[in-house]
Write a protein that holds these residues in place. Structure first.
Motif, PDB file in Angstrom:
ATOM      1  N   GLU A 184     -31.283  -1.596   0.398  1.00  0.00           N
ATOM      2  CA  GLU A 184     -31.012  -0.191   0.723  1.00  0.00           C
ATOM      3  C   GLU A 184     -30.280  -0.083   2.061  1.00  0.00           C
ATOM      4  N   SER A 185     -30.754  -0.851   3.058  1.00  0.00           N
ATOM      5  CA  SER A 185     -30.109  -0.837   4.373  1.00  0.00           C
ATOM      6  C   SER A 185     -28.683  -1.359   4.280  1.00  0.00           C
ATOM      7  N   GLN A 186     -28.498  -2.441   3.525  1.00  0.00           N
ATOM      8  CA  GLN A 186     -27.156  -3.011   3.359  1.00  0.00           C
ATOM      9  C   GLN A 186     -26.231  -1.983   2.710  1.00  0.00           C
ATOM     10  N   THR A 187     -26.730  -1.319   1.673  1.00  0.00           N
ATOM     11  CA  THR A 187     -25.924  -0.316   0.971  1.00  0.00           C
ATOM     12  C   THR A 187     -25.538   0.815   1.927  1.00  0.00           C
ATOM     13  N   LYS A 188     -26.486   1.282   2.753  1.00  0.00           N
ATOM     14  CA  LYS A 188     -26.211   2.362   3.708  1.00  0.00           C
ATOM     15  C   LYS A 188     -25.164   1.933   4.730  1.00  0.00           C
ATOM     16  N   GLU A 189     -25.318   0.699   5.259  1.00  0.00           N
ATOM     17  CA  GLU A 189     -24.356   0.206   6.251  1.00  0.00           C
ATOM     18  C   GLU A 189     -22.966   0.065   5.642  1.00  0.00           C
ATOM     19  N   GLU A 190     -22.899  -0.480   4.419  1.00  0.00           N
ATOM     20  CA  GLU A 190     -21.604  -0.621   3.754  1.00  0.00           C
ATOM     21  C   GLU A 190     -20.961   0.747   3.532  1.00  0.00           C
ATOM     22  N   LEU A 191     -21.791   1.732   3.164  1.00  0.00           N
ATOM     23  CA  LEU A 191     -21.288   3.081   2.954  1.00  0.00           C
ATOM     24  C   LEU A 191     -20.748   3.663   4.267  1.00  0.00           C
TER      25      LEU A 191
ATOM     26  N   LYS B 222     -16.207   5.192   7.593  1.00  0.00           N
ATOM     27  CA  LYS B 222     -15.500   5.051   8.849  1.00  0.00           C
ATOM     28  C   LYS B 222     -14.073   4.576   8.607  1.00  0.00           C
ATOM     29  N   ALA B 223     -13.921   3.614   7.676  1.00  0.00           N
ATOM     30  CA  ALA B 223     -12.587   3.114   7.348  1.00  0.00           C
ATOM     31  C   ALA B 223     -11.727   4.241   6.760  1.00  0.00           C
ATOM     32  N   ASN B 224     -12.308   5.029   5.872  1.00  0.00           N
ATOM     33  CA  ASN B 224     -11.561   6.154   5.288  1.00  0.00           C
ATOM     34  C   ASN B 224     -11.167   7.154   6.381  1.00  0.00           C
ATOM     35  N   LEU B 225     -12.071   7.424   7.330  1.00  0.00           N
ATOM     36  CA  LEU B 225     -11.785   8.341   8.416  1.00  0.00           C
ATOM     37  C   LEU B 225     -10.649   7.812   9.277  1.00  0.00           C
ATOM     38  N   MET B 226     -10.691   6.488   9.550  1.00  0.00           N
ATOM     39  CA  MET B 226      -9.640   5.876  10.358  1.00  0.00           C
ATOM     40  C   MET B 226      -8.304   5.956   9.647  1.00  0.00           C
ATOM     41  N   ARG B 227      -8.318   5.753   8.341  1.00  0.00           N
ATOM     42  CA  ARG B 227      -7.074   5.862   7.566  1.00  0.00           C
ATOM     43  C   ARG B 227      -6.539   7.293   7.624  1.00  0.00           C
ATOM     44  N   ALA B 228      -7.465   8.211   7.504  1.00  0.00           N
ATOM     45  CA  ALA B 228      -7.051   9.608   7.478  1.00  0.00           C
ATOM     46  C   ALA B 228      -6.512  10.054   8.836  1.00  0.00           C
ATOM     47  N   THR B 229      -7.107   9.575   9.904  1.00  0.00           N
ATOM     48  CA  THR B 229      -6.669   9.991  11.238  1.00  0.00           C
ATOM     49  C   THR B 229      -5.597   9.084  11.800  1.00  0.00           C
ATOM     50  N   GLY B 230      -5.438   7.910  11.238  1.00  0.00           N
ATOM     51  CA  GLY B 230      -4.441   6.961  11.699  1.00  0.00           C
ATOM     52  C   GLY B 230      -4.872   6.164  12.916  1.00  0.00           C
ATOM     53  N   ARG B 231      -6.106   6.204  13.264  1.00  0.00           N
ATOM     54  CA  ARG B 231      -6.616   5.440  14.398  1.00  0.00           C
ATOM     55  C   ARG B 231      -7.022   4.052  13.968  1.00  0.00           C
TER      56      ARG B 231
END
Length: 120
Positions: free
Chosen positions: A93-100, A105-114
């Protein structure tokens, strides 16, 4: 003098009397020691039976102890399995939460370009 010789009983040979006494005493002695021997055998049997009962009692105790130890071992293994299953589920469960979180975060970075600050 003839009369006095006739009135006296004939003397029994001493050897015959001694032999008879000896046989009587030997018989008494044999009987005495046969009884003693029977008592000894009886006591021996009694003690052997007592020792055997004690051995069986001890063996039963050992068997009970062994069964209790096996039961404790099984209970402990079941408890360990429950704890391990819970720990694995929690870890998954913890692994799944961290991966999520990482994916978000990766999607946010892609969206913001940072770029991530740890990346070179």
């Amino acid at each position: 003098m003839n009369e006095s010789k006739q009135q006296r009983p004939k003397p029994v040979p001493v050897a015959a009397v001694v032999d008879q006494w000896k046989e009587t005493e030997m018989g008494k002695t044999r009987k005495k020691y046969e009884k003693l021997s029977e008592k000894i055998v009886s006591w021996e049997d009694k003690q052997r039976k007592k020792a055997k009962r004690k051995l069986h009692r001890t063996e039963r105790g050992v068997e009970k102890t062994k069964l209790k130890a096996i039961e404790r071992f099984r209970d402990e293994n079941e408890r360990i399995e429950i704890i391990v299953a819970s720990a694995r589920a929690h870890a998954y469960e913890s692994q799944t939460k961290e991966e999520l979180k990482v994916k978000e975060k990766a999607n946010l970075m892609r969206a913001t370009g940072r770029k991530p600050s740890t990346c070179l």
